[in-house]
Design an enzyme around this catalytic site. Structure first.
Site, PDB file in Angstrom:
ATOM      1  N   TYR A  14       0.862  -1.181   0.000  1.00 60.12           N
ATOM      2  CA  TYR A  14       0.000   0.000   0.000  1.00 60.12           C
ATOM      3  C   TYR A  14       0.895   1.227   0.000  1.00 60.12           C
ATOM      4  CZ  TYR A  14      -3.245   3.584   1.601  1.00 60.12           C
ATOM      5  OH  TYR A  14      -3.982   4.723   1.711  1.00 60.12           O
ATOM      6  N   HIS A  53      -4.584   5.258  -2.561  1.00 61.20           N
ATOM      7  CA  HIS A  53      -5.770   6.111  -2.633  1.00 61.20           C
ATOM      8  C   HIS A  53      -5.354   7.469  -3.196  1.00 61.20           C
ATOM      9  CE1 HIS A  53      -6.876   3.308   0.665  1.00 61.20           C
ATOM     10  NE2 HIS A  53      -8.078   3.394   0.105  1.00 61.20           N
TER      11      HIS A  53
END
Length: 179
Positions: free
Chosen positions: A92, A130
């Site tokens: 991530y 994101h």
């Protein structure tokens, strides 16, 4: 997750030629230099990151790097390694950013390629992040590297507008053929 996870401050990254990459060196994020990352994040992002963000960054070892241009700290990539169901690991990207005067020199590209190379060596097939839905520069930057929008999350961010984000995912190695 804190607001702003995965935000990218890498607009106008041209990646490649401009002479900046060879003057750029990468260094791991450790206790003794984590303040450099804190200062960068303050300059780059509209949110403040909590202690867990910095702990995860240090724990990711080689996956998180500071970028130095002529010995000046100008950018960073901060990652967290996550275990998926079944035991597979994915990366991530919590943040990737380069200070504005140093964009377009290939520094963001170098940071991202470092994570791709390390992921491939460790047989990690998924990288995701994101991005705020209005961050067109970051979205186009990541799409150049094969990331795809895989999800939209409404009201992901608490104190910034718009509050929505996209999840961008890149599959590398064998997983890329599973589409």
């Amino acid at each position: 997750m804190g607001a702003g996870d995965g935000e990218a401050a890498t607009s106008k990254e041209k990646g490649g030629g401009g002479g900046g990459a060879e003057r750029t060196s990468l260094d791991g994020v450790r206790d003794k230099n984590v303040m450099q990352l804190k200062k960068l994040n303050t300059a780059l992002f509209p949110v403040r990151y909590n202690d867990k963000y910095y702990q995860d960054t240090i724990a990711s070892k080689d996956f998180s790097k500071l970028a130095y241009y002529s010995d000046i700290c100008v950018g960073a990539i901060a990652c967290r390694l996550e275990k998926k169901e079944g035991g597979a690991v994915r990366v991530y990207i919590m943040t990737l950013g380069v200070l504005a005067p140093y964009r377009g020199l290939g520094i963001g590209t170098k940071l991202l390629n470092h994570v791709f190379d390390l992921s491939a060596k460790q047989n990690i097939s998924e990288i995701y992040l994101h991005v705020q839905t209005n961050n067109d520069d970051a979205i186009s930057f990541y799409k150049k590297f094969g990331f795809e929008i895989t999800q939209t999350i409404h009201n992901y961010y608490m104190n910034i507008t718009p509050p929505d984000c996209y999840v961008l995912t890149k599959f590398i190695g064998q997983a890329a053929t599973k589409k």
